[in-house]
Design a protein around this motif. Structure first.
Motif, mmCIF file in Angstrom:
data_model
loop_
_atom_site.group_PDB
_atom_site.id
_atom_site.type_symbol
_atom_site.label_atom_id
_atom_site.label_comp_id
_atom_site.label_asym_id
_atom_site.label_seq_id
_atom_site.Cartn_x
_atom_site.Cartn_y
_atom_site.Cartn_z
ATOM 1 N N MET A 1 -26.697 28.439 75.694
ATOM 2 C CA MET A 1 -26.001 29.697 75.631
ATOM 3 C C MET A 1 -26.926 30.757 76.214
ATOM 4 O O MET A 1 -28.102 30.812 75.873
ATOM 5 N N SER A 2 -26.366 31.604 77.059
ATOM 6 C CA SER A 2 -27.182 32.658 77.653
ATOM 7 C C SER A 2 -27.514 33.699 76.586
ATOM 8 O O SER A 2 -26.882 33.775 75.535
ATOM 9 N N ASP A 3 -28.498 34.520 76.892
ATOM 10 C CA ASP A 3 -28.882 35.573 75.954
ATOM 11 C C ASP A 3 -27.718 36.532 75.709
ATOM 12 O O ASP A 3 -27.514 36.994 74.585
ATOM 13 N N THR A 4 -26.939 36.796 76.753
ATOM 14 C CA THR A 4 -25.787 37.684 76.613
ATOM 15 C C THR A 4 -24.748 37.086 75.680
ATOM 16 O O THR A 4 -24.225 37.767 74.794
ATOM 17 N N GLU A 5 -24.455 35.798 75.856
ATOM 18 C CA GLU A 5 -23.481 35.134 74.989
ATOM 19 C C GLU A 5 -23.968 35.091 73.548
ATOM 20 O O GLU A 5 -23.188 35.319 72.613
ATOM 21 N N GLN A 6 -25.235 34.812 73.370
ATOM 22 C CA GLN A 6 -25.814 34.777 72.026
ATOM 23 C C GLN A 6 -25.731 36.159 71.388
ATOM 24 O O GLN A 6 -25.397 36.291 70.216
ATOM 25 N N SER A 7 -26.014 37.174 72.172
ATOM 26 C CA SER A 7 -25.957 38.546 71.682
ATOM 27 C C SER A 7 -24.520 38.923 71.291
ATOM 28 O O SER A 7 -24.307 39.581 70.275
ATOM 29 N N LYS A 81 -26.892 18.341 74.764
ATOM 30 C CA LYS A 81 -25.982 19.439 75.084
ATOM 31 C C LYS A 81 -24.733 19.355 74.200
ATOM 32 O O LYS A 81 -24.149 20.376 73.842
ATOM 33 N N ASP A 87 -28.999 24.460 72.235
ATOM 34 C CA ASP A 87 -27.832 25.142 72.768
ATOM 35 C C ASP A 87 -26.649 24.181 72.837
ATOM 36 O O ASP A 87 -25.896 24.152 73.800
ATOM 37 N N ARG A 92 -22.617 25.950 68.899
ATOM 38 C CA ARG A 92 -21.805 27.086 69.339
ATOM 39 C C ARG A 92 -20.465 27.097 68.608
ATOM 40 O O ARG A 92 -19.980 28.153 68.196
#
Length: 133
Positions: A1-7, A81, A87, A92
Motif C-alpha cells: 500500500m502506498s503512503d497515500t493509501e495508508q494515510s 502479497k 502490505d 488491507r
C-alpha cells in the motif's frame, strides 16, 4: 500500500472513531429507519469483505511456478502479497473490515441515543400529565 493509501485509510478510521465518540455523547443522532438501513448495509459490506479475506488468504498457497530458485522466490513474493506480508491483501481488507465495523457501531449508538432521548422526554411528559414533578 502506498503512503497515500495508508494515510487515507488512517484518516477514514480516525473520522469514524470521531463519529462514534459523537454518537456515544449524543451529538450524532439518526432516525431509526435510516439507522436500520445503514446497519444492514454495513453488515452486508462486512460479509463481502469477510469472503474477500478468505479468498485472499487462499492465494497464499500458489503453485505452477516451476523448480527454479527464482520461481520459488517469485512464488513466495506473491504469497506474501496475498497474506502475511507487510502490505498484504488480507491486511488491507482487515483495515476495511475494522472501518465497516466501526461504522455499524456508530449507527447503532446514534439511534440508541435518540431513543434514550425520546424515552426521557416521554417519561417527563407522562409525569406532568399524571401530576408528577
Amino acid at each position: 500500500m502506498s503512503d497515500t493509501e495508508q494515510s487515507e485509510m488512517q484518516a477514514m478510521l480516525t473520522r469514524w472513531q470521531t463519529l462514534k465518540k459523537q454518537a456515544e455523547g449524543g451529538e450524532l443522532l439518526l432516525d431509526s429507519q435510516i439507522r436500520e438501513r445503514l446497519v444492514t448495509h454495513a453488515e452486508q459490506m462486512r460479509t463481502k469483505l469477510d469472503a474477500m479475506v478468505n479468498k485472499a488468504a487462499e492465494l497464499e498457497h500458489l503453485s505452477g511456478f516451476g523448480s527454479l530458485t527464482s520461481a520459488g522466490d517469485l512464488r513466495q513474493k506473491f504469497a506474501l502479497k496475498a497474506n502475511n506480508g507487510t502490505d498484504s491483501a488480507v491486511k488491507r481488507l482487515q483495515q476495511s473490515i475494522d472501518i465497516v465495523t466501526l461504522m455499524k457501531e456508530t449507527y447503532e449508538l446514534a439511534i440508541g441515543k435518540i431513543t434514550e432521548s425520546d424515552q426521557s422526554v416521554a417519561d417527563k411528559l407522562a409525569a406532568l400529565n399524571t401530576g408528577g414533578a
